[in-house]
Structures are given as structure tokens and as C-alpha cells.
Design an enzyme around this catalytic site. Structure first.
Site, PDB file in Angstrom:
ATOM      1  CB  SER A  37       1.042   0.959  16.271  1.00 42.47           C
ATOM      2  OG  SER A  37       2.065  -0.018  16.285  1.00 42.47           O
ATOM      3  CB  SER A  69       6.778  -2.200   7.587  1.00 42.92           C
ATOM      4  OG  SER A  69       6.728  -3.596   7.473  1.00 42.92           O
ATOM      5  CD1 TRP A  72      11.298  -2.485  10.735  1.00 44.64           C
ATOM      6  CD2 TRP A  72      13.528  -2.525  10.597  1.00 44.64           C
ATOM      7  NE1 TRP A  72      11.768  -3.199  11.817  1.00 44.64           N
ATOM      8  CE2 TRP A  72      13.142  -3.234  11.753  1.00 44.64           C
ATOM      9  CE3 TRP A  72      14.886  -2.412  10.305  1.00 44.64           C
ATOM     10  CZ2 TRP A  72      14.063  -3.827  12.612  1.00 44.64           C
ATOM     11  CZ3 TRP A  72      15.804  -3.000  11.158  1.00 44.64           C
ATOM     12  CH2 TRP A  72      15.389  -3.696  12.300  1.00 44.64           C
ATOM     13  CB  ALA A  73      10.376   3.355   5.858  1.00 46.99           C
ATOM     14  CD  GLN A  74      17.479   1.150   4.765  1.00 48.67           C
ATOM     15  OE1 GLN A  74      17.811   1.245   3.573  1.00 48.67           O
ATOM     16  NE2 GLN A  74      18.029   0.284   5.581  1.00 48.67           N
ATOM     17  CD  GLU A 141      13.933   6.031  -2.443  1.00 46.96           C
ATOM     18  OE1 GLU A 141      13.823   4.793  -2.444  1.00 46.96           O
ATOM     19  OE2 GLU A 141      13.433   6.743  -1.570  1.00 46.96           O
ATOM     20  NE  ARG A 311      11.876  -0.203  -4.820  1.00 45.06           N
ATOM     21  CZ  ARG A 311      11.391   0.342  -3.708  1.00 45.06           C
ATOM     22  NH1 ARG A 311      10.406  -0.236  -3.075  1.00 45.06           N
ATOM     23  NH2 ARG A 311      11.889   1.463  -3.257  1.00 45.06           N
ATOM     24  CD  GLU A 396       3.703  -4.005   2.978  1.00 49.82           C
ATOM     25  OE1 GLU A 396       4.287  -3.425   3.910  1.00 49.82           O
ATOM     26  OE2 GLU A 396       4.227  -4.937   2.325  1.00 49.82           O
ATOM     27  NE  ARG A 407       5.821   0.283  -1.953  1.00 46.44           N
ATOM     28  CZ  ARG A 407       7.009   0.735  -1.568  1.00 46.44           C
ATOM     29  NH1 ARG A 407       7.328   2.015  -1.722  1.00 46.44           N
ATOM     30  NH2 ARG A 407       7.894  -0.070  -1.038  1.00 46.44           N
TER      31      ARG A 407
HETATM   32  C1  SIN Z   1      14.254   2.104  -0.177  1.00 46.17           C
HETATM   33  O1  SIN Z   1      14.687   2.938   0.611  1.00 46.17           O
HETATM   34  O2  SIN Z   1      14.885   1.675  -1.135  1.00 46.17           O
HETATM   35  C2  SIN Z   1      12.892   1.566   0.060  1.00 46.17           C
HETATM   36  C3  SIN Z   1      11.920   2.649  -0.046  1.00 46.17           C
HETATM   37  C4  SIN Z   1      10.607   2.093  -0.462  1.00 46.17           C
HETATM   38  O3  SIN Z   1      10.372   0.913  -0.336  1.00 46.17           O
HETATM   39  O4  SIN Z   1       9.820   2.871  -0.995  1.00 46.17           O
END
Ligand code: SIN
Length: 565
Positions: A37, A69, A72-74, A141, A311, A396, A407
Site C-alpha cells: 500500500s 517505505s 519514510w521517503a525524505q 541530490e 550514491r 522496490e 539507483r
Molecule cells: C534521500 O533522501 O537521500 C533518499 C532518497 C532516495 O532514496 O532516493
């Protein structure tokens, strides 16, 4: 009545072909069952409903609707929405981050359909952050050469998207939702396709305990596998259930070894376990930078994007510096952002840091890499179809080919959105006839929940951010020989058994991939192979098989990264 006790591991190396569970005590019917969900599951459900309102749709979720999840995504959701940005530039950044292992057609679908998909999310009621002049506020990012990350509530993007999607599902009462429902296994028809799914439901009146939903299609949108590791940014529900269910049903899993470790997870000490606080990459996007214990900015000179490198590059640099200096973490310096900026732009992270005794307005934040995202998963085509008739996967849990070996930041929410829309486009027109489940003689057994901590510890030490042959062999031996123990059917044993299956496939794939590529880092094979390939894994008679196949990817060297001001 199924015997639900006493079946021990029949032989080393085998994983269960089915979970031991009581016979279904209740049954129901649906056309489509969506498992999960978050953004992927709810977008699929809403999209299928919009395509064909006559279909009986059931959304099942392991906990409550917003426990996954997405909440929780920021950082946010990436799409080429800003002035001067284009899907081509987003495509290039995605391919470079994916280290030659992306499937170009999937990436093209992601970046070209992304902007409209985000606009649709806005039309649905998602309140993204805007500048005072009314323009959408976009940030940057790691790995992005443009400001293209839309965010909400500063750093509460996932929570806002989740809120808007739940509100939309509540406006569509025809979509039935069952909460506290753990998916156990698929019911398969004689042709090997989907005939239904068994669920274990907690406290839902008549639907209590194990039951069977007979249906014509299942959409897996159940998220990732973070709980395979001791420290993860994923919530506790992320135990790889969807991937394990698909594996047991005979589906192909792809590229499980590409596990992304987020570079800046708040370090809470050597004994901290489970979900750890994420310090969004967006904090670096707004100017924060990494320093070691001497105050040196060690990302400078390592990559043209320095602290905003992809990343995997940053996670490796932090790990290397930790090994060189013997420290358990490095530091993130965001003190120059100032109190007002912190409060407005990153209120969630600010509160979490303070809860853990660090004030990021005046102090450095201790950070270390921790598991964050599964770039691999159930292998799908461009419309979310798995290798099993009637089984789809999105978000995911799936490997659509967009992430390759690593990713790109904030492409995950977008993937769930775009590929769930694609599933909704085709699924109603290709639904199977309703068929009964064939008799099932697959071997069922369980691993006791008491093994979970040990398993996580082994996976973290041997199959974590830095891998080598000896460590991977140690992990595989542990997993192959793990004694099942006195397992009682129930959530703990079902989840731990899923973790065993997924860990085994992951360790095996990591062992076979004798190269370093993206998030898969082998100290004994430090170079990237000339040819990119996928590693497919599947179950055969209880044994997990894996093989390397060449991927139809583009080599990022053919699409060189440009620095765009
Ligand atoms: C983050 O906010 O650093 C994580 C975002 C993501 O995993 O794409």
C-alpha cells in the site's frame, strides 16, 4: 488439515518451496489482488480502478496503510520539471548512476512519462513545496546534474504522497482494503499461472487467520528487503516477502546483488539494530558536506560532483575512509545552513537528530552507510509483467531495469508511479480466466524466528557494502546449513524464512558477479567487466539457481556525463 509442525530442513542448501501454514479457514474472490500500500500499490489500484471500475479489487497490506517505505521517503521524487531540464538529461544521469546495467527502454519510459505522472500526483491532491512565486520548488541530490527533485513538507515527501494516495483510495470505496494481512504464498493453477494468494489476517472479523483469495491477477507492490541486514533505513515490514513469494512460485528474480547502501545514515553506535535514521541526500543537495575526524573534506577530488557524486561513489568513499582511519563513522557538516533553514527545509531530520542527542544546527552529524534500497527484484517487462502468467510486480519489489547497478536518488518513488500506471494500462485487458488452484505438493517448511538476528549479522558482515570471495562463501555456508529450528507457523517464522530465501539468492548472485559495478563492490574484483549483464535467480526443486545473462544496456561511457550549470 496440513501438518504445521515439525518439518525441518530436508537437506542443506534447500529453501522452502512453500511456507508451512494452516489450511485456509476462509476464502473470498477478487479479480485483482494488490499486495502493498505504498506509492506503487495504491497507484496500481487506483489506476486499475480508473481503467475498469467493474473489476473487484482488493488491496492487502501487512500492517496499516502507511507503514511501508513510501512514508519514510525524505528527499523527494525526481522528474524533469524544471526550466531547462529535459527527460534526456534525466535519462543520462540515471544511466550513469546505473553503471552500465540499466535497461535503456525502461529508463526511457521512466524519464519521459515521469513529468506527467508527477503532475497527476499533484492533481490527485499531493501538496509539493512551492516557491513564493508559485513555481514548484526543486532540489538536487547525488548524481543529478539539474535541480529536479520535487519535495513536500520540506523533508516529508513520502508521507505527503502517502497521505494523498490514501485519501484517493478512501474516495473509491469499491477498492477493498485489508490491513494487517501478510501474504503467505501464491496459489498456482495447473498451467503455472496465478490462481490466487493465501493471506494471514490479524483481527479482521470473519477474515481472521489464514485464508485464500481466489483471483485472476496479483500485483506485487510489497517493497524491499532491508531487514536482510542489521541496519537499514527500511521499516520493519521490509522482509523481502514479495520477492520470496515470487521465487517460490517459480518467478525469475534479477540482480539481487545490487543492494544500495545509503551513504549518510545517522550512526547510533555499534549495537544499534533495525531501522536507522536517514539523513537525506537533499541535505548535501542544499550544501552540507562530509568531513573525516580531522575535518578534511574527503569527497573533494574524488568525483566531479564531490559530495553529490552518485550514491555508490559516496558510500564507498566513506567506507574507505572508515577503514583507513579505524573509525566506525564519518561526519556530515550542515551547521552553516542555519536554524531557520533547518527548521523550514528539514524539520523531520532536525527532530530525529535532536531526539538522538545531536543538534545539527551547531554540531556535526555522525554518519555511516547502511542498507537503503534493493535495485534488483522480481524481473519484469516494461508493463510490470513477471515471468508467471497473472503475476505483476512494481516498485522496490520489482526489477524493471531502470536502476541498473545503482539507483539514482529519488528515482524510486517515480518508478513506482510510472510502472504502476503502466500495469494499470494493460492489466484489465489481459486478465486471465478465473481458474482453480491445482493441488500443491511443493515441500513446505520453516525457519524459526530465533535465527533472524544471526542471519542479519552474517549478511551485514559478509554481504554488506564491501564483499569478497571468502566472505561470500562464509555467508553461503551459513545460509545453506542453517538448522530450521523449532519453527511455529506465524509472522516471525514466515518472515525469517523469507529472509533466508532472499539472503541465499542475494549471496549467491553476489558471489557469481565477479566484478565491481555500481553498488556491488568486490575488493577481490575491483574492476568493472567489459560487458554488462544481469544475474537471474530462480527456484528449482528447492534449490536456488543463478546465471549471468548479457543485458541490453547502454554503456554510460557512450553517454558521458556533462556538467550542466
Ligand atoms: C534521500 O533522501 O537521500 C533518499 C532518497 C532516495 O532514496 O532516493
Amino acid at each position: 488439515m496440513t501438518d504445521t509442525t515439525g518439518v525441518r530442513r530436508p537437506a542443506p542448501e534447500l529453501v522452502p518451496e512453500r511456507l508451512t501454514a494452516p489450511d485456509p479457514g476462509w476464502t473470498t474472490q477478487a479479480d485483482v489482488v494488490v499486495i502493498g500500500s505504498g506509492i506503487a500499490g495504491l497507484t496500481a489500484a487506483l489506476g486499475i480502478h480508473a481503467e475498469d471500475g467493474g473489476l473487484k479489487l482488493l488491496v492487502v497490506t501487512k500492517d496499516v496503510l502507511n507503514a511501508g517505505s513510501t512514508q519514510w521517503a525524505q528527499g523527494g521524487i525526481a522528474a524533469a520539471l524544471g526550466p531547462g531540464d529535459t527527460p534526456d538529461q534525466h535519462e543520462r544521469d540515471t544511466l550513469v548512476a546505473g553503471a552500465g546495467a540499466c535497461d535503456i527502454e525502461a529508463v526511457r519510459a521512466l524519464v519521459t512519462e515521469g513529468p506527467d505522472a508527477v503532475r497527476e500526483l499533484i492533481a490527485l491532491g499531493t501538496n509539493f513545496d512551492h516557491h513564493p512565486d508559485g513555481e514548484l520548488s526543486l532540489t538536487r541530490e547525488g548524481g543529478h546534474h539539474r535541480d529536479r527533485i520535487a519535495h513536500a513538507g520540506g523533508d516529508a515527501t513520502g508521507a505527503e504522497i502517502q497521505r494523498a494516495l490514501i485519501a484517493a483510495v478512501e474516495r473509491a470505496p469499491e477498492i477493498e482494503v485489508i490491513q494487517h494481512a501478510l501474504a503467505v504464498d501464491l496459489l498456482l493453477a495447473a498451467d503455472g499461472g496465478v490462481a490466487g494468494v493465501t493471506l494471514h489476517v490479524l483481527g479482521e472479523g470473519q477474515r481472521d487467520g489464514v485464508g485464500a483469495v481466489h483471483c485472476r491477477a496479483v500485483v506485487l507492490a510489497s517493497g524491499g528487503l532491508g531487514q536482510v541486514f542489521s541496519q537499514s533505513t527500511n521499516p520493519t515490514v521490509s522482509t523481502g516477502d514479495g520477492m520470496a513469494i515470487a521465487l517460490r512460485a517459480g518467478a525469475v528474480l534479477r540482480d539481487l546483488e545490487f543492494v544500495q547502501f545509503h551513504p549518510t545514515v545517522m550512526y547510533l553506535g555499534p549495537d544499534s539494530q533495525g531501522q536507522q535514521p536517514l539523513i537525506s541526500e537533499a541535505v548535501r543537495g542544499e550544501g552540507a558536506f562530509l568531513v573525516d575526524f580531522e575535518g578534511a573534506r574527503f569527497m573533494q577530488g574524488q568525483h566531479e560532483l564531490a559530495d553529490l557524486a552518485p550514491r555508490d561513489v559516496v558510500a564507498k568513499a566513506i567506507t574507505r575512509r572508515m577503514i583507513e582511519t579505524g573509525h566506525q563513522h564519518m561526519w556530515l557538516d550542515a551547521t552553516h545552513l542555519g536554524p531557520e533553514f533547518w527548521e523550514k527545509r528539514f524539520p523531520t531530520i532536525l527532530a530525529v537528530c535532536r531526539e538522538h542527542g545531536v543538534d545539527p544546527v551547531t554540531e556535526l552529524i555522525p554518519v555511516a552507510p547502511a542498507q537503503h534500497y534493493a535495485s534488483g527484484g522480481v524481473a519484469t517487462d516494461l508493463y510490470g509483467r513477471s515471468s508467471i502468467a497473472g503475476l505483476y510486480a512494481t516498485g522496490e519489489v520489482a526489477c524493471s531495469g531502470v536502476h541498473g547497478a545503482n539507483r539514482l536518488a529519488s528515482n524510486s518513488l517515480l518508478e513506482g508511479l510510472v510502472f504502476s500506471r503502466r500495469i494499470a494500462e494493460v492489466l484489465p485487458g489481459e486478465l486471465r480466466e478465473r481458474v482453480s488452484a491445482a493441488s500443491d505438493d511443493r515441500l513446505a517448511w520453516l525457519v524459526a524466528g530465533s535465527h533472524r538476528r544471526d542471519l542479519q549479522d552474517v549478511m551485514t558482515r559478509q554481504v554488506g557494502v564491501l564483499r569478497n570471495d571468502a566472505g561470500l562463501q562464509r555467508a553461503m555456508t551459513y545460509l545453506h546449513e542453517l538448522e530450521a529450528g523449532d519453527a511455529v507457523p506465524g509472522t516471525d517464522a514466515w518472515e525469517t524464512t523469507n529472509l533466508l530465501a532472499i539472503s541465499t539468492a542475494l549471496a549467491q548472485a553476489a558471489f557469481i558477479r565477479t566484478e565491481t559495478r555500481g553498488s556491488h563492490w568486490r575488493e577481490d574484483f575491483p574492476d568493472r567487466d567489459e560487458r554488462a549483464g544481469h544475474i537471474d535467480s530462480w527456484l528449482e526443486g528447492g534449490l536456488i539457481r543463478s546465471r549471468w545473462i548479457p543485458s541490453p544496456s547502454t554503456d554510460p561511457s557512450e553517454t558521458p556525463a556533462e556538467v550542466i550549470a
